[in-house]
Motif scaffolding. Structure first.
Motif, short mmCIF file in Angstrom:
data_model
loop_
_atom_site.label_atom_id
_atom_site.label_comp_id
_atom_site.label_asym_id
_atom_site.label_seq_id
_atom_site.Cartn_x
_atom_site.Cartn_y
_atom_site.Cartn_z
N GLY A 75 0.75 -1.56 0.05
CA GLY A 75 -0.32 0.01 0.36
C GLY A 75 0.89 1.46 -0.46
O GLY A 75 0.16 2.14 -0.27
N GLU A 76 2.29 1.50 0.17
CA GLU A 76 3.11 2.42 -0.08
C GLU A 76 3.24 2.81 -1.67
O GLU A 76 3.02 1.86 -2.49
CB GLU A 76 4.19 1.89 0.68
CG GLU A 76 3.91 2.06 2.75
CD GLU A 76 5.51 1.46 3.32
OE1 GLU A 76 5.38 2.29 3.95
OE2 GLU A 76 6.14 1.25 2.46
N VAL A 92 11.51 -4.41 -5.29
CA VAL A 92 10.48 -3.82 -4.72
C VAL A 92 8.94 -3.85 -4.70
O VAL A 92 8.45 -3.56 -3.98
CB VAL A 92 10.91 -1.95 -4.48
CG1 VAL A 92 10.56 -1.30 -3.47
CG2 VAL A 92 12.33 -1.73 -4.19
N ALA A 93 8.80 -3.24 -6.10
CA ALA A 93 7.50 -3.06 -6.15
C ALA A 93 6.14 -4.17 -6.62
O ALA A 93 5.32 -3.98 -5.55
CB ALA A 93 7.66 -3.05 -8.00
N PRO A 94 6.76 -5.57 -6.11
CA PRO A 94 5.90 -6.15 -6.02
C PRO A 94 5.11 -6.29 -4.67
O PRO A 94 3.91 -6.63 -4.77
CB PRO A 94 7.00 -8.11 -6.33
CG PRO A 94 6.84 -7.10 -7.05
CD PRO A 94 8.32 -5.92 -6.97
N GLN A 95 6.14 -6.20 -3.64
CA GLN A 95 6.07 -5.42 -2.52
C GLN A 95 4.76 -5.20 -2.03
O GLN A 95 4.98 -4.71 -0.74
CB GLN A 95 7.53 -5.75 -1.89
CG GLN A 95 8.10 -6.50 -1.74
CD GLN A 95 10.05 -6.22 -1.26
OE1 GLN A 95 10.15 -5.29 -0.05
NE2 GLN A 95 10.96 -6.49 -2.11
N LEU A 96 4.67 -4.10 -2.76
CA LEU A 96 4.06 -2.64 -2.46
C LEU A 96 2.35 -3.23 -2.98
O LEU A 96 1.49 -2.47 -2.47
CB LEU A 96 4.02 -1.72 -3.01
CG LEU A 96 5.87 -1.06 -3.16
CD1 LEU A 96 6.20 0.07 -4.34
CD2 LEU A 96 6.26 -0.73 -1.78
N GLY A 97 1.98 -4.30 -3.04
CA GLY A 97 0.91 -4.56 -3.65
C GLY A 97 -0.17 -3.94 -4.52
O GLY A 97 0.70 -2.89 -5.22
N PRO A 98 -0.75 -4.53 -4.78
CA PRO A 98 -2.15 -3.55 -5.64
C PRO A 98 -2.05 -2.43 -5.76
O PRO A 98 -2.49 -1.76 -6.27
CB PRO A 98 -2.84 -4.86 -5.67
CG PRO A 98 -3.60 -5.56 -4.56
CD PRO A 98 -1.90 -5.44 -4.28
N ASN A 126 3.07 -2.04 -11.69
CA ASN A 126 2.78 -0.74 -11.14
C ASN A 126 3.37 -0.06 -9.92
O ASN A 126 3.75 0.76 -9.98
CB ASN A 126 1.98 -1.24 -9.27
CG ASN A 126 3.23 -2.32 -8.37
OD1 ASN A 126 4.14 -2.52 -9.14
ND2 ASN A 126 2.84 -2.20 -6.99
N ILE A 127 4.68 -0.08 -11.68
CA ILE A 127 6.11 0.85 -11.35
C ILE A 127 5.16 1.96 -12.78
O ILE A 127 5.09 1.87 -13.64
CB ILE A 127 6.73 0.72 -11.95
CG1 ILE A 127 7.48 -1.26 -11.33
CG2 ILE A 127 8.08 0.88 -12.73
CD1 ILE A 127 8.72 -2.01 -11.98
N VAL A 128 5.65 3.42 -12.11
CA VAL A 128 4.95 4.77 -13.04
C VAL A 128 6.14 5.35 -13.28
O VAL A 128 6.72 5.68 -13.05
CB VAL A 128 3.92 5.54 -11.84
CG1 VAL A 128 3.84 6.23 -13.03
CG2 VAL A 128 3.02 4.22 -11.64
N PHE A 144 5.53 10.39 -1.03
CA PHE A 144 6.02 9.13 -0.73
C PHE A 144 6.21 8.70 0.69
O PHE A 144 6.49 9.83 1.79
CB PHE A 144 7.63 9.12 -1.43
CG PHE A 144 7.53 9.54 -3.09
CD1 PHE A 144 6.59 8.50 -3.72
CD2 PHE A 144 7.02 11.06 -4.01
CE1 PHE A 144 7.31 8.63 -5.44
CE2 PHE A 144 7.47 10.69 -4.95
CZ PHE A 144 6.84 9.95 -5.78
N ASP A 145 5.92 7.48 0.63
CA ASP A 145 6.32 7.27 2.34
C ASP A 145 7.48 6.47 2.24
O ASP A 145 8.54 6.64 3.20
CB ASP A 145 5.67 6.02 2.39
CG ASP A 145 4.48 5.39 1.93
OD1 ASP A 145 3.96 6.37 3.57
OD2 ASP A 145 3.45 5.71 1.19
N ALA A 146 8.38 6.53 0.57
CA ALA A 146 10.24 6.11 1.05
C ALA A 146 10.12 6.79 -0.12
O ALA A 146 9.90 6.56 -1.34
CB ALA A 146 10.25 4.94 1.28
#
Length: 222
Positions: A75-76, A92-98, A126-128, A144-146
């Motif tokens: 969710g971040e 990293v991207a897959p760890q952020l979820g949908p 989910n990569i922009v 951004f969270d991070a």
């Protein structure tokens, strides 16, 4: 063939052992050649024609260690500066979820396209990407969270300005991870501490030796 003769072939003193020693020597020579090539052809930023160098694993700057310091959560919204061929992005991207999102910034559209193709092949959506200069990030304050940069900050002409921009787009309690490896563009830990303070950030933790380290930065006052 007798069992005794078989052991001679397979043992450390037999032909098999000799072959393995030669193989290890060749691998070691190949690794040394790769490092030498990387050092003498190092440029800022890496041209797309040398993209294969960006996939070489660097000691201490592993993905596992990045996970430990970045602590990405579902969710971040996270920002990466200088993704190269996507070595870290695709991890990293897959760890952020949908419901999460990874924004990536690079001045070379070829690199962004490369990451996009690799993400599509892996079903990561989910990569922009944003083709822009890290000195002026096209994001609102506290977005951004991070954020993170791996072997990229030292290649930016004005790292203090980029750090200040990252401070601006980070949430008040956001976290910034900087990974630096020993090359001609490396920012040493002591220099990073000084640059961070100028940009309104503080180095909270350092992981790894000075020649290959991750630093966790936080907004001053957070």
């Amino acid at each position: 063939m007798t069992m005794v003769h078989q052991r001679r072939l397979d043992g450390p003193d037999g032909r098999w052992g000799e072959m393995m020693r030669h193989a290890r020597a060749l691998i070691g020579a190949g690794a040394a050649a790769a490092v030498a090539t990387w050092w003498f052809t190092d440029s800022a930023p890496y041209p797309y024609s040398q993209r294969w160098l960006l996939d070489l694993p660097l000691p201490f700057l592993t993905l596992r260690r990045l996970d430990r310091v970045l602590r990405a959560r579902e969710g971040e919204r996270i920002l990466e500066i200088g993704p190269g061929t996507g070595l870290q992005s695709l991890h990293v991207a897959p760890q952020l979820g949908p419901d999460g999102r990874l924004d990536i910034v690079d001045v070379q559209p070829e690199m962004l396209d490369h990451v996009g193709r690799r993400a599509k092949e892996r079903g990561i959506d989910n990569i922009v990407p944003s083709c822009t200069d890290a000195h002026e990030l096209p994001y609102a304050d506290d977005s951004f969270d991070a954020a993170y940069l791996v072997t990229a900050l030292g290649e930016i002409p004005d790292p203090t300005r980029t750090l200040a921009e990252l401070r601006r787009v980070l949430k008040p309690f956001g976290r910034l991870v900087v990974g630096e490896f020993f090359d001609r563009h490396q920012i040493r830990p002591s220099t990073l501490i000084a640059l961070a303070e100028e940009a309104g950030l503080r180095v909270a933790r350092l992981y790894g030796p000075p020649f290959a380290y991750y630093a966790v930065l936080r907004p001053i006052g957070a």
